[in-house]
Motif scaffolding. Structure first.
Motif, PDB file in Angstrom:
ATOM      1  N   MET A  26       0.813  -1.208   0.000  1.00 43.88           N
ATOM      2  CA  MET A  26       0.000   0.000   0.000  1.00 43.88           C
ATOM      3  C   MET A  26       0.852   1.267   0.000  1.00 43.88           C
ATOM      4  SD  MET A  26      -2.924  -1.248   2.706  1.00 43.88           S
ATOM      5  CE  MET A  26      -3.862   0.268   2.578  1.00 43.88           C
ATOM      6  N   VAL A  27       0.430   2.220  -0.797  1.00 45.29           N
ATOM      7  CA  VAL A  27       1.066   3.534  -0.844  1.00 45.29           C
ATOM      8  C   VAL A  27      -0.044   4.583  -0.879  1.00 45.29           C
ATOM      9  CG1 VAL A  27       3.182   2.801  -1.974  1.00 45.29           C
ATOM     10  CG2 VAL A  27       1.197   3.369  -3.356  1.00 45.29           C
ATOM     11  N   ALA A  28       0.308   5.794  -0.502  1.00 48.73           N
ATOM     12  CA  ALA A  28      -0.703   6.835  -0.343  1.00 48.73           C
ATOM     13  C   ALA A  28      -1.361   7.239  -1.653  1.00 48.73           C
ATOM     14  CB  ALA A  28      -0.074   8.053   0.330  1.00 48.73           C
ATOM     15  N   ASP A  29      -0.658   7.132  -2.774  1.00 47.62           N
ATOM     16  CA  ASP A  29      -1.211   7.626  -4.033  1.00 47.62           C
ATOM     17  C   ASP A  29      -1.731   6.519  -4.953  1.00 47.62           C
ATOM     18  OD1 ASP A  29       1.291   6.639  -4.580  1.00 47.62           O
ATOM     19  OD2 ASP A  29       2.080   8.494  -5.431  1.00 47.62           O
ATOM     20  N   ILE A  30      -1.942   5.316  -4.433  1.00 51.08           N
ATOM     21  CA  ILE A  30      -2.597   4.258  -5.202  1.00 51.08           C
ATOM     22  C   ILE A  30      -3.763   3.739  -4.373  1.00 51.08           C
ATOM     23  CG2 ILE A  30      -2.410   1.942  -6.147  1.00 51.08           C
ATOM     24  CD1 ILE A  30       0.423   2.475  -6.871  1.00 51.08           C
ATOM     25  N   PRO A  31      -4.992   3.979  -4.799  1.00 51.01           N
ATOM     26  CA  PRO A  31      -5.358   4.817  -5.944  1.00 51.01           C
ATOM     27  C   PRO A  31      -5.301   6.302  -5.574  1.00 51.01           C
ATOM     28  CG  PRO A  31      -7.311   3.988  -4.877  1.00 51.01           C
ATOM     29  CD  PRO A  31      -6.150   3.355  -4.155  1.00 51.01           C
ATOM     30  N   GLY A  32      -5.236   7.158  -6.582  1.00 48.06           N
ATOM     31  CA  GLY A  32      -5.215   8.583  -6.342  1.00 48.06           C
ATOM     32  C   GLY A  32      -4.261   9.314  -7.263  1.00 48.06           C
ATOM     33  N   LEU A  33      -4.045  10.586  -6.958  1.00 46.20           N
ATOM     34  CA  LEU A  33      -3.126  11.416  -7.730  1.00 46.20           C
ATOM     35  C   LEU A  33      -1.698  10.995  -7.407  1.00 46.20           C
ATOM     36  CD1 LEU A  33      -2.841  13.929  -9.589  1.00 46.20           C
ATOM     37  CD2 LEU A  33      -2.695  15.302  -7.503  1.00 46.20           C
ATOM     38  N   ILE A  34      -0.947  10.623  -8.432  1.00 54.36           N
ATOM     39  CA  ILE A  34       0.391  10.090  -8.223  1.00 54.36           C
ATOM     40  C   ILE A  34       1.400  11.227  -8.044  1.00 54.36           C
ATOM     41  CG2 ILE A  34       2.204   8.640  -9.221  1.00 54.36           C
ATOM     42  CD1 ILE A  34       0.040   7.124 -10.724  1.00 54.36           C
ATOM     43  N   ASP A  35       2.185  11.118  -7.012  1.00 56.16           N
ATOM     44  CA  ASP A  35       3.182  12.141  -6.704  1.00 56.16           C
ATOM     45  C   ASP A  35       4.217  12.230  -7.823  1.00 56.16           C
ATOM     46  OD1 ASP A  35       5.946  12.959  -5.369  1.00 56.16           O
ATOM     47  OD2 ASP A  35       4.353  13.704  -4.070  1.00 56.16           O
ATOM     48  N   SER A  78      -1.095  12.687 -13.362  1.00 57.29           N
ATOM     49  CA  SER A  78      -1.372  11.256 -13.541  1.00 57.29           C
ATOM     50  C   SER A  78      -2.121  10.747 -12.322  1.00 57.29           C
ATOM     51  CB  SER A  78      -0.071  10.469 -13.728  1.00 57.29           C
ATOM     52  OG  SER A  78       0.547  10.792 -14.958  1.00 57.29           O
ATOM     53  N   GLN A  79      -3.201  10.027 -12.564  1.00 60.22           N
ATOM     54  CA  GLN A  79      -4.001   9.471 -11.489  1.00 60.22           C
ATOM     55  C   GLN A  79      -4.348   8.020 -11.789  1.00 60.22           C
ATOM     56  OE1 GLN A  79      -6.939  12.999 -11.125  1.00 60.22           O
ATOM     57  NE2 GLN A  79      -7.243  11.840  -9.230  1.00 60.22           N
ATOM     58  N   MET A  80      -4.403   7.234 -10.719  1.00 64.08           N
ATOM     59  CA  MET A  80      -4.880   5.865 -10.833  1.00 64.08           C
ATOM     60  C   MET A  80      -6.250   5.776 -10.178  1.00 64.08           C
ATOM     61  SD  MET A  80      -3.380   2.288  -9.420  1.00 64.08           S
ATOM     62  CE  MET A  80      -4.399   0.813  -9.597  1.00 64.08           C
ATOM     63  N   PHE A  81      -7.157   5.084 -10.851  1.00 62.49           N
ATOM     64  CA  PHE A  81      -8.502   4.899 -10.331  1.00 62.49           C
ATOM     65  C   PHE A  81      -8.839   3.412 -10.264  1.00 62.49           C
ATOM     66  CE2 PHE A  81      -8.646   9.214 -11.911  1.00 62.49           C
ATOM     67  CZ  PHE A  81      -9.468   9.874 -11.005  1.00 62.49           C
ATOM     68  N   CYS A  82      -9.524   3.021  -9.206  1.00 64.59           N
ATOM     69  CA  CYS A  82     -10.083   1.680  -9.069  1.00 64.59           C
ATOM     70  C   CYS A  82     -11.591   1.857  -8.995  1.00 64.59           C
ATOM     71  CB  CYS A  82      -9.537   0.989  -7.827  1.00 64.59           C
ATOM     72  SG  CYS A  82      -7.740   0.825  -7.858  1.00 64.59           S
ATOM     73  N   LEU A  83     -12.284   1.480 -10.059  1.00 67.22           N
ATOM     74  CA  LEU A  83     -13.696   1.813 -10.213  1.00 67.22           C
ATOM     75  C   LEU A  83     -14.600   0.602 -10.033  1.00 67.22           C
ATOM     76  CD1 LEU A  83     -13.537   4.120 -13.365  1.00 67.22           C
ATOM     77  CD2 LEU A  83     -13.158   4.720 -10.972  1.00 67.22           C
ATOM     78  N   SER A  84     -15.822   0.881  -9.605  1.00 70.84           N
ATOM     79  CA  SER A  84     -16.851  -0.145  -9.544  1.00 70.84           C
ATOM     80  C   SER A  84     -17.137  -0.632 -10.965  1.00 70.84           C
ATOM     81  CB  SER A  84     -18.127   0.420  -8.915  1.00 70.84           C
ATOM     82  OG  SER A  84     -18.582   1.562  -9.643  1.00 70.84           O
ATOM     83  N   GLU A  85     -17.815  -1.749 -11.075  1.00 67.13           N
ATOM     84  CA  GLU A  85     -18.031  -2.353 -12.385  1.00 67.13           C
ATOM     85  C   GLU A  85     -18.851  -1.474 -13.325  1.00 67.13           C
ATOM     86  OE1 GLU A  85     -19.504  -6.151 -10.736  1.00 67.13           O
ATOM     87  OE2 GLU A  85     -17.938  -7.091 -11.947  1.00 67.13           O
ATOM     88  N   ASP A  86     -19.679  -0.604 -12.765  1.00 65.46           N
ATOM     89  CA  ASP A  86     -20.459   0.297 -13.619  1.00 65.46           C
ATOM     90  C   ASP A  86     -19.716   1.601 -13.907  1.00 65.46           C
ATOM     91  OD1 ASP A  86     -20.590   1.613 -11.198  1.00 65.46           O
ATOM     92  OD2 ASP A  86     -22.759   1.435 -10.972  1.00 65.46           O
ATOM     93  N   TRP A  87     -18.500   1.754 -13.378  1.00 64.93           N
ATOM     94  CA  TRP A  87     -17.622   2.903 -13.593  1.00 64.93           C
ATOM     95  C   TRP A  87     -18.182   4.208 -13.019  1.00 64.93           C
ATOM     96  CZ3 TRP A  87     -15.842   2.310 -19.410  1.00 64.93           C
ATOM     97  CH2 TRP A  87     -15.134   1.105 -19.544  1.00 64.93           C
ATOM     98  N   MET A  88     -19.102   4.087 -12.070  1.00 67.45           N
ATOM     99  CA  MET A  88     -19.721   5.277 -11.498  1.00 67.45           C
ATOM    100  C   MET A  88     -19.134   5.661 -10.146  1.00 67.45           C
ATOM    101  SD  MET A  88     -23.756   4.879 -12.483  1.00 67.45           S
ATOM    102  CE  MET A  88     -24.287   4.847 -14.201  1.00 67.45           C
ATOM    103  N   THR A  89     -18.399   4.754  -9.525  1.00 70.46           N
ATOM    104  CA  THR A  89     -17.859   5.012  -8.195  1.00 70.46           C
ATOM    105  C   THR A  89     -16.383   4.661  -8.151  1.00 70.46           C
ATOM    106  OG1 THR A  89     -20.011   4.453  -7.219  1.00 70.46           O
ATOM    107  CG2 THR A  89     -18.107   4.542  -5.740  1.00 70.46           C
ATOM    108  N   ALA A  90     -15.582   5.555  -7.571  1.00 69.94           N
ATOM    109  CA  ALA A  90     -14.152   5.314  -7.401  1.00 69.94           C
ATOM    110  C   ALA A  90     -13.863   4.952  -5.954  1.00 69.94           C
ATOM    111  CB  ALA A  90     -13.355   6.548  -7.799  1.00 69.94           C
TER     112      ALA A  90
END
Length: 227
Positions: free
Chosen positions: A62-71, A91-103
């Motif tokens: 785990m790191v603070a910027d995954i998911p999120g805005l990458i330092d 640059s940002q990483m997102f982990c989204l719900s299957e419907d892509w509506m929630t991060a």
């Protein structure tokens, strides 16, 4: 005889100033400048991708910027020696719900089969590279578009942000999250998942459309891929 040589040289010099410019003058003088700008975003996106992959699996690393805005410092550590960072790109990483509506903000969800992972790099296109003659929305100049295509070629998920109808199905994209923002690629348009569009950081930079798909400005250069 000498006077005719001088006269011929003089006439040749005058003629050189009246010759028509070469047809590809913009391709060899202007497009390389645009390519240098586009390359900065591509290089940042690739370096961010290397950083993200280095942290897999996320649940146990785990790191603070995954998911999120990458330092930026983390990105620079995975870039090449001659990397020139542009802090106007994000640059940002997102982990989204299957419907892509929630991060999700939980790194463990990035390893969950019910979540989709996305990496996006984006930033506003500088004023000089926007076509000011379009009254509805500012689109990139042909020089800038050619620069994108020269570097990324066909099939790359990189282009400029545009407003789209959230209820319409795109030619090669069902837009299952009903997003009002897409990326105009060379031969198609793809949607940007709604959860990304609604992210506060993304909206602060690339708020190109309201909820109904109407343009509001702030055109961005965007690179998006899932993994």
């Amino acid at each position: 005889m000498y006077i005719w040589v001088v006269l011929a040289t003089f006439l040749a010099a005058i003629a050189s100033f009246t010759l028509a410019p070469r047809d590809d003058i913009r391709k060899v003088t202007v497009e390389p400048l645009a390519e240098a700008h586009v390359a900065k975003l591509i290089n940042k996106h690739k370096a961010a991708g290397k950083y993200v992959y280095s942290k897999m699996p996320y649940a146990t690393n785990m790191v603070a910027d995954i998911p999120g805005l990458i330092d930026n410092n983390n990105i620079i550590n995975f870039a090449g020696t001659f990397y020139n960072d542009d802090e106007n790109y994000y640059s940002q990483m997102f982990c989204l719900s299957e419907d892509w509506m929630t991060a999700s903000s939980d790194p463990a969800d990035c390893d969950d089969i019910h979540h989709d992972r996305f990496l996006i790099t984006y930033g506003r296109i500088p004023y000089r590279w926007l076509n000011q003659r379009n009254e509805d929305v500012e689109i990139p100049t042909s020089d800038f578009l050619n620069a994108i295509y020269n570097i990324i070629g066909k099939g790359g998920r990189m282009g400029y942000s545009i407003a789209i109808d959230p209820n319409a199905t795109l030619e090669h994209d069902e837009n299952k999250s009903h997003s009002p923002v897409g990326i105009k690629l060379r031969e198609e348009t793809i949607s940007i998942p709604l959860a990304i569009v609604n992210d506060a950081q993304f909206r602060s930079i690339c708020n190109i459309a309201d909820g109904g798909g109407n343009p509001t400005g702030e055109t961005c250069l965007v690179y998006l891929n899932s993994f």
